[in-house]
Design a protein around this motif. Structure first.
Motif, mmCIF file in Angstrom:
data_model
loop_
_atom_site.group_PDB
_atom_site.id
_atom_site.type_symbol
_atom_site.label_atom_id
_atom_site.label_comp_id
_atom_site.label_asym_id
_atom_site.label_seq_id
_atom_site.Cartn_x
_atom_site.Cartn_y
_atom_site.Cartn_z
ATOM 1 N N THR A 192 38.863 48.231 47.441
ATOM 2 C CA THR A 192 39.837 49.277 47.732
ATOM 3 C C THR A 192 39.979 50.150 46.494
ATOM 4 O O THR A 192 40.092 49.642 45.376
ATOM 5 C CB THR A 192 41.203 48.704 48.134
ATOM 6 N N ILE A 193 39.951 51.454 46.719
ATOM 7 C CA ILE A 193 40.081 52.424 45.637
ATOM 8 C C ILE A 193 41.420 53.123 45.812
ATOM 9 O O ILE A 193 41.722 53.660 46.878
ATOM 10 C CB ILE A 193 38.928 53.442 45.667
ATOM 11 N N TYR A 194 42.219 53.092 44.746
ATOM 12 C CA TYR A 194 43.541 53.709 44.739
ATOM 13 C C TYR A 194 43.579 54.798 43.678
ATOM 14 O O TYR A 194 42.861 54.732 42.677
ATOM 15 C CB TYR A 194 44.618 52.691 44.360
ATOM 16 N N GLY A 195 44.460 55.746 43.879
ATOM 17 C CA GLY A 195 44.741 56.750 42.863
ATOM 18 C C GLY A 195 46.196 56.648 42.458
ATOM 19 O O GLY A 195 47.071 56.507 43.316
ATOM 20 N N PHE A 196 46.444 56.683 41.150
ATOM 21 C CA PHE A 196 47.814 56.730 40.644
ATOM 22 C C PHE A 196 48.212 58.190 40.502
ATOM 23 O O PHE A 196 47.505 58.968 39.854
ATOM 24 C CB PHE A 196 47.928 56.058 39.272
ATOM 25 N N PHE A 229 36.966 52.316 29.855
ATOM 26 C CA PHE A 229 37.734 51.958 31.041
ATOM 27 C C PHE A 229 38.339 50.586 30.784
ATOM 28 O O PHE A 229 37.972 49.895 29.836
ATOM 29 C CB PHE A 229 36.901 51.997 32.336
ATOM 30 N N TYR A 230 39.286 50.203 31.606
ATOM 31 C CA TYR A 230 39.968 48.909 31.475
ATOM 32 C C TYR A 230 39.590 48.032 32.658
ATOM 33 O O TYR A 230 39.379 48.534 33.761
ATOM 34 C CB TYR A 230 41.487 49.116 31.452
ATOM 35 N N TRP A 231 39.538 46.728 32.428
ATOM 36 C CA TRP A 231 39.179 45.825 33.513
ATOM 37 C C TRP A 231 39.849 44.469 33.327
ATOM 38 O O TRP A 231 40.283 44.115 32.232
ATOM 39 C CB TRP A 231 37.672 45.667 33.625
ATOM 40 N N ASN A 232 39.885 43.738 34.440
ATOM 41 C CA ASN A 232 40.404 42.377 34.436
ATOM 42 C C ASN A 232 39.679 41.590 35.518
ATOM 43 O O ASN A 232 39.569 42.048 36.648
ATOM 44 C CB ASN A 232 41.913 42.362 34.698
ATOM 45 N N LEU A 233 39.207 40.422 35.137
ATOM 46 C CA LEU A 233 38.607 39.473 36.076
ATOM 47 C C LEU A 233 39.562 38.291 36.160
ATOM 48 O O LEU A 233 39.888 37.691 35.144
ATOM 49 C CB LEU A 233 37.235 39.010 35.580
ATOM 50 N N GLU A 279 39.334 47.483 37.914
ATOM 51 C CA GLU A 279 39.065 48.345 36.770
ATOM 52 C C GLU A 279 39.839 49.642 36.941
ATOM 53 O O GLU A 279 40.059 50.099 38.067
ATOM 54 C CB GLU A 279 37.582 48.602 36.570
ATOM 55 N N ILE A 280 40.256 50.190 35.811
ATOM 56 C CA ILE A 280 41.058 51.409 35.783
ATOM 57 C C ILE A 280 40.332 52.417 34.893
ATOM 58 O O ILE A 280 39.928 52.079 33.777
ATOM 59 C CB ILE A 280 42.465 51.126 35.224
ATOM 60 N N ILE A 335 42.138 53.193 40.201
ATOM 61 C CA ILE A 335 41.976 51.742 40.079
ATOM 62 C C ILE A 335 41.151 51.262 41.271
ATOM 63 O O ILE A 335 41.460 51.598 42.424
ATOM 64 C CB ILE A 335 43.326 50.998 39.971
ATOM 65 N N ILE A 336 40.093 50.554 40.963
ATOM 66 C CA ILE A 336 39.255 49.955 42.002
ATOM 67 C C ILE A 336 39.507 48.457 41.975
ATOM 68 O O ILE A 336 39.402 47.825 40.917
ATOM 69 C CB ILE A 336 37.757 50.229 41.767
ATOM 70 N N THR A 337 39.885 47.905 43.118
ATOM 71 C CA THR A 337 40.111 46.461 43.218
ATOM 72 C C THR A 337 38.999 45.849 44.059
ATOM 73 O O THR A 337 38.557 46.441 45.050
ATOM 74 C CB THR A 337 41.481 46.141 43.849
ATOM 75 N N ARG A 338 38.567 44.682 43.629
ATOM 76 C CA ARG A 338 37.535 43.948 44.363
ATOM 77 C C ARG A 338 38.031 42.524 44.608
ATOM 78 O O ARG A 338 38.530 41.873 43.688
ATOM 79 C CB ARG A 338 36.232 43.916 43.570
ATOM 80 N N ILE A 339 37.868 42.084 45.825
ATOM 81 C CA ILE A 339 38.237 40.717 46.198
ATOM 82 C C ILE A 339 36.975 39.992 46.616
ATOM 83 O O ILE A 339 36.226 40.468 47.472
ATOM 84 C CB ILE A 339 39.251 40.710 47.365
#
Length: 130
Positions: free
Chosen positions: A5-9, A54-58, A67-68, A90-94
């Protein structure tokens, strides 16, 4: 939530530090943090966007990655041209096959990340897989 899912702030480009601090403050409660990627190979993987970082978290305990990055790259090109008022993406991956994936807690974690940023956000795109 779809697996990708791709979101925009809805914020300005100068809100980077605010977003990063708020999300890192939320993650700190779980003894986690975002990493800042500046490695050339990681940045080149995002071409044609020319990013400086860019910023990321696993989060293996939830089966997620996010990632942002800025909507506008270093050359003035937009990731999402139709929504220039969303300065950060921000792109979220599940990972639905991850052994720690649990629909409710995984989706709650990502929703809390989005809310922690403190800016209105909108879904720009959803996909089953890349």
């Amino acid at each position: 939530m779809k697996p990708i899912t791709i979101y925009g702030f809805q914020c300005s480009k100068k809100d980077e530090k605010i977003i990063v601090k708020r999300i890192n403050d939320y993650l700190a409660v779980q003894d986690r943090t975002m990493s800042k990627a500046k490695n050339k190979s990681l940045l080149n993987a995002r071409l044609p966007l020319v990013l400086t970082h860019f910023y990321w978290n696993l989060n293996k305990s939830k089966g997620t990655w996010f990632e942002i990055f800025p909507n506008e790259d270093a050359e003035g090109k937009y990731y999402n041209e139709k929504n220039k008022d969303f300065a950060w993406i921000i792109i979220t991956r599940i990972d639905l096959m991850h052994p720690m994936y649990e629909k409710f807690s995984t989706e709650s974690f990502l929703t809390e990340i989005l809310n922690a940023a403190g800016f209105e956000y909108f879904i720009l795109d959803e996909k089953e897989e890349d």
